[in-house]
Design a protein around this motif. Structure first.
Motif, short mmCIF file in Angstrom:
data_model
loop_
_atom_site.label_atom_id
_atom_site.label_comp_id
_atom_site.label_asym_id
_atom_site.label_seq_id
_atom_site.Cartn_x
_atom_site.Cartn_y
_atom_site.Cartn_z
N GLU A 54 5.45 0.75 -3.84
CA GLU A 54 6.07 -0.16 -2.86
C GLU A 54 6.25 -1.55 -3.48
N GLN A 55 5.23 -2.02 -4.18
CA GLN A 55 5.30 -3.34 -4.81
C GLN A 55 6.34 -3.37 -5.92
N GLU A 56 6.57 -2.23 -6.53
CA GLU A 56 7.54 -2.15 -7.63
C GLU A 56 8.98 -2.13 -7.15
N VAL A 57 9.25 -1.45 -6.04
CA VAL A 57 10.65 -1.24 -5.65
C VAL A 57 11.08 -1.92 -4.35
N LYS A 58 10.14 -2.46 -3.57
CA LYS A 58 10.50 -3.06 -2.29
C LYS A 58 10.36 -4.59 -2.31
N ARG A 59 11.26 -5.26 -1.61
CA ARG A 59 11.14 -6.70 -1.47
C ARG A 59 9.99 -7.07 -0.54
N LYS A 60 9.79 -6.24 0.49
CA LYS A 60 8.68 -6.44 1.42
C LYS A 60 7.82 -5.18 1.41
N PRO A 61 6.97 -5.04 0.40
CA PRO A 61 6.19 -3.81 0.25
C PRO A 61 5.13 -3.62 1.33
N LYS A 62 4.85 -2.37 1.62
CA LYS A 62 3.79 -2.03 2.56
C LYS A 62 2.43 -2.27 1.90
N THR A 63 1.47 -2.71 2.69
CA THR A 63 0.11 -2.92 2.19
C THR A 63 -0.71 -1.64 2.37
N HIS A 64 -1.92 -1.63 1.79
CA HIS A 64 -2.82 -0.49 1.99
C HIS A 64 -3.04 -0.26 3.48
N ARG A 65 -3.28 -1.35 4.19
CA ARG A 65 -3.55 -1.22 5.63
C ARG A 65 -2.39 -0.56 6.37
N ALA A 66 -1.17 -0.93 6.01
CA ALA A 66 0.01 -0.37 6.66
C ALA A 66 0.17 1.12 6.35
N VAL A 67 -0.09 1.49 5.10
CA VAL A 67 0.04 2.90 4.71
C VAL A 67 -1.01 3.74 5.42
N TRP A 68 -2.26 3.24 5.43
CA TRP A 68 -3.32 3.98 6.12
C TRP A 68 -3.00 4.10 7.61
N SER A 69 -2.48 3.04 8.20
CA SER A 69 -2.14 3.07 9.62
C SER A 69 -1.09 4.13 9.92
N SER A 70 -0.09 4.23 9.04
CA SER A 70 0.96 5.24 9.21
C SER A 70 0.39 6.65 9.08
N LEU A 71 -0.50 6.84 8.11
CA LEU A 71 -1.11 8.16 7.92
C LEU A 71 -1.96 8.53 9.13
#
Length: 285
Positions: free
Chosen positions: A161-178
């Motif tokens: 996400e940090q490599e390809v997105k201008r506004k990357p998702k954080t760990h918290r956001a990814v865990w929340s989605s999962l």
């Protein structure tokens, strides 16, 4: 608590304070690799590291026990003072003033060990007693190895996400989605029967990130390999292997997708996505 839980808590605290992994590592005088090992649950955190983290505002009590401290500033200062005193006196072990089940959080040879026990009372420096809702072992929930697998995938997603997105998702956001995908409040409650579902969700997320134009431009080989991976994840999920083999043979005259050129591969990806979405619709997923 297990190392993987402590690692997860450390990531939460770092992100709460707004630090990237690289910046945080520099602030606590650690290498990026050392911090990566801490945050993936592959290494014990040293007492010196936790003391430095506390000075940056990290809730060390939460990192080690999962319980938020109500007097964070005092905890950080007390932690620092006890560490310095122990180091000055050349003590072999450092005992900190937080107890779980009557077993203190102890650092032997300046390394903080895991907290064990089942009693749920934790006493802070102000002698405030809090009750912790712990997740007791359950054979129906994912085990430590499965937790580690999910954590590794989440770390890869955040890095991509940090490599390809201008506004990357954080760990918290990814865990929340999962957690939302698996309908649980924390990944620790994911049922063993839902482990493949959780893993598939994260792999598809990673696959989509790897298939962006930025990934293709930066690393064409990796982009192609990830196309293969994404296709096979979807095929396996819905049991479409026979359809896939027939499609390769009838539409492209090959036995493997590795034999396709870029234009043919793009067409295959479109066909697989279309088939996948139609089958999901039929199944009501």
């Amino acid at each position: 608590m297990q190392l993987i839980d402590i690692a997860h808590n450390l990531i939460d605290e770092r992100e709460r304070l707004g630090y990237s992994r690289k910046n945080f590592a520099a602030q606590v005088n650690k290498t990026d690799e050392s911090l990566r090992l801490y945050e993936t649950g592959k290494a014990n955190m040293s007492a010196e590291f936790l003391a430095a983290a506390a000075q940056l505002g990290v809730d060390v009590q939460f990192v080690l026990t999962g319980v938020k401290s109500e007097n964070l500033h005092m905890v950080a200062q007390k932690f620092e003072n006890e560490l310095n005193q122990a180091l000055n006196e050349n003590h072999g072990g450092i005992q900190f003033n937080a107890e779980v089940s009557g077993s203190p959080v102890v650092g032997n040879n300046n390394t903080v060990n895991q907290v064990t026990g089942t009693q749920n009372n934790i006493t802070t420096q102000k002698h405030i007693t809090k009750t912790v809702v712990e997740i007791s072992p359950d054979d129906n929930r994912i085990d430590e190895e499965q937790k580690a697998t999910l954590l590794d995938l989440v770390n890869k997603i955040v890095a991509k996400e940090q490599e390809v997105k201008r506004k990357p998702k954080t760990h918290r956001a990814v865990w929340s989605s999962l957690n939302a995908h698996c309908q649980v409040s924390t990944y620790k409650l994911i049922a063993k029967d839902d482990f493949e579902k959780a893993k598939m969700f994260l792999r598809k997320w990673l696959g989509n990130l790897n298939n962006t134009a930025t990934s293709k431009r930066n690393n064409p080989t990796a982009y192609r390999n990830n196309q293969y991976s994404t296709i096979h994840v979807k095929i396996k999920e819905l049991g479409l292997e026979e359809w896939y083999r027939d499609t390769l043979k009838s539409k492209f005259g090959v036995d493997s997708s590795t034999e396709l050129d870029e234009v043919e591969m793009k067409k295959l990806v479109t066909m697989v996505n279309g088939k996948y979405n139609r089958e999901k619709k039929k199944l009501g997923k």
